[in-house]
Design a protein around this motif. Structure first.
Motif, PDB file in Angstrom:
ATOM      1  N   ASN A 118      50.264   7.592 -18.856  1.00  0.00           N
ATOM      2  CA  ASN A 118      49.637   8.845 -18.816  1.00  0.00           C
ATOM      3  C   ASN A 118      48.182   8.962 -19.361  1.00  0.00           C
ATOM      4  OD1 ASN A 118      49.717  11.630 -18.273  1.00  0.00           O
ATOM      5  ND2 ASN A 118      50.316  12.189 -20.464  1.00  0.00           N
ATOM      6  N   SER A 119      47.380   7.920 -18.603  1.00  0.00           N
ATOM      7  CA  SER A 119      46.094   8.030 -18.964  1.00  0.00           C
ATOM      8  C   SER A 119      45.050   8.097 -17.559  1.00  0.00           C
ATOM      9  CB  SER A 119      45.655   6.760 -19.609  1.00  0.00           C
ATOM     10  OG  SER A 119      44.266   6.537 -19.883  1.00  0.00           O
ATOM     11  N   HIS A 120      44.115   8.912 -17.700  1.00  0.00           N
ATOM     12  CA  HIS A 120      43.010   8.781 -16.440  1.00  0.00           C
ATOM     13  C   HIS A 120      42.401   7.451 -16.345  1.00  0.00           C
ATOM     14  CE1 HIS A 120      43.907  12.940 -16.019  1.00  0.00           C
ATOM     15  NE2 HIS A 120      43.496  13.204 -17.032  1.00  0.00           N
ATOM     16  N   SER A 121      42.531   6.660 -17.508  1.00  0.00           N
ATOM     17  CA  SER A 121      41.793   5.340 -17.381  1.00  0.00           C
ATOM     18  C   SER A 121      42.666   4.280 -16.848  1.00  0.00           C
ATOM     19  CB  SER A 121      41.540   4.850 -18.763  1.00  0.00           C
ATOM     20  OG  SER A 121      40.884   5.765 -19.320  1.00  0.00           O
ATOM     21  N   LEU A 122      43.870   4.567 -16.415  1.00  0.00           N
ATOM     22  CA  LEU A 122      44.812   3.747 -15.796  1.00  0.00           C
ATOM     23  C   LEU A 122      45.245   3.998 -14.322  1.00  0.00           C
ATOM     24  CD1 LEU A 122      46.229   0.652 -16.404  1.00  0.00           C
ATOM     25  CD2 LEU A 122      48.289   2.319 -17.106  1.00  0.00           C
ATOM     26  N   GLY A 123      44.914   2.998 -13.386  1.00  0.00           N
ATOM     27  CA  GLY A 123      45.537   3.513 -12.049  1.00  0.00           C
ATOM     28  C   GLY A 123      45.973   2.183 -11.339  1.00  0.00           C
ATOM     29  N   TYR A 124      45.896   2.131 -10.083  1.00  0.00           N
ATOM     30  CA  TYR A 124      46.665   1.095  -9.303  1.00  0.00           C
ATOM     31  C   TYR A 124      45.401   0.510  -8.542  1.00  0.00           C
ATOM     32  CZ  TYR A 124      49.072  -1.064  -5.248  1.00  0.00           C
ATOM     33  OH  TYR A 124      49.576  -1.988  -4.210  1.00  0.00           O
ATOM     34  N   TRP A 125      45.621  -0.841  -8.268  1.00  0.00           N
ATOM     35  CA  TRP A 125      44.717  -1.655  -7.631  1.00  0.00           C
ATOM     36  C   TRP A 125      45.429  -2.087  -6.244  1.00  0.00           C
ATOM     37  CZ3 TRP A 125      39.385  -1.068  -8.543  1.00  0.00           C
ATOM     38  CH2 TRP A 125      38.465  -1.958  -7.722  1.00  0.00           C
ATOM     39  N   HIS A 126      45.218  -1.799  -5.042  1.00  0.00           N
ATOM     40  CA  HIS A 126      45.771  -2.321  -3.954  1.00  0.00           C
ATOM     41  C   HIS A 126      45.290  -3.575  -3.567  1.00  0.00           C
ATOM     42  CE1 HIS A 126      48.925  -2.185  -0.664  1.00  0.00           C
ATOM     43  NE2 HIS A 126      47.755  -2.309   0.148  1.00  0.00           N
ATOM     44  N   ASP A 127      46.318  -4.565  -3.179  1.00  0.00           N
ATOM     45  CA  ASP A 127      45.740  -5.912  -2.416  1.00  0.00           C
ATOM     46  C   ASP A 127      46.588  -6.024  -1.111  1.00  0.00           C
ATOM     47  OD1 ASP A 127      45.898  -8.772  -1.901  1.00  0.00           O
ATOM     48  OD2 ASP A 127      44.752  -8.973  -3.773  1.00  0.00           O
ATOM     49  N   PHE A 128      45.914  -5.851  -0.127  1.00  0.00           N
ATOM     50  CA  PHE A 128      46.357  -5.879   1.201  1.00  0.00           C
ATOM     51  C   PHE A 128      47.184  -7.044   1.517  1.00  0.00           C
ATOM     52  CE2 PHE A 128      43.273  -2.403   1.988  1.00  0.00           C
ATOM     53  CZ  PHE A 128      44.041  -1.673   2.665  1.00  0.00           C
ATOM     54  N   GLY A 129      46.546  -8.166   1.075  1.00  0.00           N
ATOM     55  CA  GLY A 129      47.066  -9.466   1.238  1.00  0.00           C
ATOM     56  C   GLY A 129      48.356  -9.635   0.785  1.00  0.00           C
ATOM     57  N   HIS A 130      48.427  -9.478  -0.683  1.00  0.00           N
ATOM     58  CA  HIS A 130      49.602  -9.458  -1.822  1.00  0.00           C
ATOM     59  C   HIS A 130      50.553  -8.795  -1.089  1.00  0.00           C
ATOM     60  CE1 HIS A 130      46.727 -10.830  -5.179  1.00  0.00           C
ATOM     61  NE2 HIS A 130      46.781 -11.889  -4.279  1.00  0.00           N
ATOM     62  N   ILE A 131      50.588  -7.415  -0.997  1.00  0.00           N
ATOM     63  CA  ILE A 131      51.680  -6.439  -0.452  1.00  0.00           C
ATOM     64  C   ILE A 131      52.060  -6.830   0.964  1.00  0.00           C
ATOM     65  CG2 ILE A 131      52.231  -4.072   0.043  1.00  0.00           C
ATOM     66  CD1 ILE A 131      51.672  -4.936  -2.958  1.00  0.00           C
ATOM     67  N   GLN A 132      51.142  -7.142   1.865  1.00  0.00           N
ATOM     68  CA  GLN A 132      51.696  -7.523   3.106  1.00  0.00           C
ATOM     69  C   GLN A 132      52.646  -9.029   3.139  1.00  0.00           C
ATOM     70  OE1 GLN A 132      51.141  -5.919   5.774  1.00  0.00           O
ATOM     71  NE2 GLN A 132      52.438  -7.520   6.912  1.00  0.00           N
ATOM     72  N   ILE A 133      52.292  -9.828   2.153  1.00  0.00           N
ATOM     73  CA  ILE A 133      53.156 -10.856   1.943  1.00  0.00           C
ATOM     74  C   ILE A 133      54.759 -10.370   1.518  1.00  0.00           C
ATOM     75  CG2 ILE A 133      54.021 -12.964   0.333  1.00  0.00           C
ATOM     76  CD1 ILE A 133      50.600 -13.616   0.278  1.00  0.00           C
ATOM     77  N   LYS A 134      54.720  -9.489   0.641  1.00  0.00           N
ATOM     78  CA  LYS A 134      55.756  -8.976   0.209  1.00  0.00           C
ATOM     79  C   LYS A 134      56.597  -8.150   1.214  1.00  0.00           C
ATOM     80  CE  LYS A 134      55.559  -8.341  -4.742  1.00  0.00           C
ATOM     81  NZ  LYS A 134      54.983  -7.181  -5.911  1.00  0.00           N
ATOM     82  N   ALA A 135      55.985  -7.355   2.158  1.00  0.00           N
ATOM     83  CA  ALA A 135      56.474  -6.721   3.231  1.00  0.00           C
ATOM     84  C   ALA A 135      57.030  -7.760   4.589  1.00  0.00           C
ATOM     85  CB  ALA A 135      55.298  -6.085   4.105  1.00  0.00           C
ATOM     86  N   ASN A 136      56.252  -9.040   4.668  1.00  0.00           N
ATOM     87  CA  ASN A 136      56.768  -9.978   5.559  1.00  0.00           C
ATOM     88  C   ASN A 136      57.997 -10.652   4.913  1.00  0.00           C
ATOM     89  OD1 ASN A 136      54.443  -9.839   6.983  1.00  0.00           O
ATOM     90  ND2 ASN A 136      53.376 -11.660   6.109  1.00  0.00           N
ATOM     91  N   LEU A 137      58.352 -10.727   3.496  1.00  0.00           N
ATOM     92  CA  LEU A 137      59.550 -11.165   2.960  1.00  0.00           C
ATOM     93  C   LEU A 137      60.510 -10.210   2.733  1.00  0.00           C
ATOM     94  CD1 LEU A 137      57.826 -13.444   0.281  1.00  0.00           C
ATOM     95  CD2 LEU A 137      58.789 -14.138   2.407  1.00  0.00           C
ATOM     96  N   GLU A 138      60.339  -9.082   3.326  1.00  0.00           N
ATOM     97  CA  GLU A 138      61.236  -7.788   3.375  1.00  0.00           C
ATOM     98  C   GLU A 138      61.687  -7.276   2.345  1.00  0.00           C
ATOM     99  OE1 GLU A 138      62.181  -6.382   6.232  1.00  0.00           O
ATOM    100  OE2 GLU A 138      61.430  -8.101   7.621  1.00  0.00           O
ATOM    101  N   PHE A 139      60.591  -7.353   1.113  1.00  0.00           N
ATOM    102  CA  PHE A 139      60.777  -6.568  -0.128  1.00  0.00           C
ATOM    103  C   PHE A 139      60.347  -5.223  -0.023  1.00  0.00           C
ATOM    104  CE2 PHE A 139      60.781 -10.996  -1.932  1.00  0.00           C
ATOM    105  CZ  PHE A 139      61.790 -10.697  -2.962  1.00  0.00           C
ATOM    106  N   LEU A 140      59.577  -4.876   0.942  1.00  0.00           N
ATOM    107  CA  LEU A 140      58.968  -3.420   0.964  1.00  0.00           C
ATOM    108  C   LEU A 140      58.619  -3.287   2.321  1.00  0.00           C
ATOM    109  CD1 LEU A 140      55.704  -3.957   0.762  1.00  0.00           C
ATOM    110  CD2 LEU A 140      56.278  -4.149  -1.619  1.00  0.00           C
TER     111      LEU A 140
END
Length: 303
Positions: free
Chosen positions: A204-226
């Motif tokens: 619950n902090s404005h100092s903390l958020g997400y940093w997307h990585d297109f390559g990393h997440i595509q690997i998980k998609a390719n492996l059918e995790f998401l």
């Protein structure tokens, strides 16, 4: 904001200024200092910054490298480690990265949070996919086993991560630096996509958020995790920035945008327009390949 990571060239330079000039000559005017920055590169980096010749979008933890670590190693110390000494070292080194971000006027620090010690199920699944056995009985058995093992072990690891992260978030807030938790390649790494929204809610902090990585997440998609698009529709609004890279099926990432299988045309609009777009390229990619990818990006997205 388009930026470029020094992970492409830091290993081949002994002078920080020369390293930065090579990136500026590519046509980028903002730079992410990656996790391969040795302390010996810092004087040249500081000189370039003091002379107003470079702007920094972000630093990738740990930056600079701990003196005892000789090569790029963002996971050399982990918040998730059972060792209290290792966790303390990870926190102190992260404080140092935040200090350098403040010094260089970089608004963001990119974080890895650790992993669950369970071997490397992701690499095993990738190997099966490469052999044409994606979703085979063996693949499904291994994946289900990995999920059960991770779910059973995760609470203790997440508790350690949260204890460290609270300190780091408080420190970053005092320095007016924001922290982006990077989406990771491995299923064994922390946090999973199921865990991240709850983690951000709890911190619950404005100092903390997400940093997307297109390559990393595509690997998980390719492996059918998401599903890549479904994940971004859920989390995209909480992203501070992203690592822009493509991926050739199933797991050859750090490719220039539009050189692989990532559906950038439909995925990029799912992130905030004020996102930081950081090219994170393999050192093997040529100047021509990188510049062509930027031209394609500007043609499609106009920035």
């Amino acid at each position: 904001m388009i930026s470029f990571s020094t992970c492409w060239n830091s290993h081949r330079h002994t002078d920080g200024a020369t390293m930065l000039h090579e990136i500026l000559d590519l046509g980028f005017n903002r730079i992410e200092l990656g996790h391969g920055i040795r302390i010996s590169l810092m004087p040249g980096i500081q000189k370039m910054f003091d002379e107003g010749k470079v702007e920094f979008s972000s630093l990738h933890n740990f930056c600079p490298l701990p003196v005892e670590v000789l090569g790029a190693s963002p996971d050399c110390y982990r918040f998730s480690s059972p060792s209290s000494a290792e966790r303390e070292r990870a926190v102190k080194q992260t404080f140092q990265t935040i200090d350098f971000a403040e010094r260089f006027g970089a608004p963001f620090v990119v974080l890895h949070l650790g992993e669950i010690r369970m071997g490397s199920p992701t690499d095993s699944l990738i190997a099966l996919a490469k052999k044409g056995r994606l979703l085979s009985k063996k693949y499904v058995r291994e994946k289900i086993h990995a999920v059960k093992k991770r779910e059973a072990a995760a609470p203790a690891y997440l508790a350690r991560v949260k204890d460290c992260l609270k300190r780091v978030v408080d420190y970053a807030g005092s320095k007016k630096v924001k922290l982006g938790v990077e989406g990771r390649r491995g299923y064994e790494e922390i946090p999973s996509e199921r865990e991240l929204p709850a983690l951000l809610d709890e911190m619950n902090s404005h100092s903390l958020g997400y940093w997307h990585d297109f390559g990393h997440i595509q690997i998980k998609a390719n492996l059918e995790f998401l599903d890549h698009a479904e994940w971004l529709r859920e989390i995209g609004a909480r992203a501070f920035g992203c690592h822009v890279q493509d991926c050739i099926w199933p797991a050859q990432d750090h490719q220039p945008p539009f050189a692989g299988d990532v559906d950038l045309l439909n995925l990029v609009p799912l992130l905030p327009p004020d996102c930081v777009w950081v090219w994170e390229m393999s050192p093997r990619k040529t100047v021509q390949e990188i510049q062509q990818s930027v031209e394609s990006w500007k043609k499609h997205f106009g920035t």
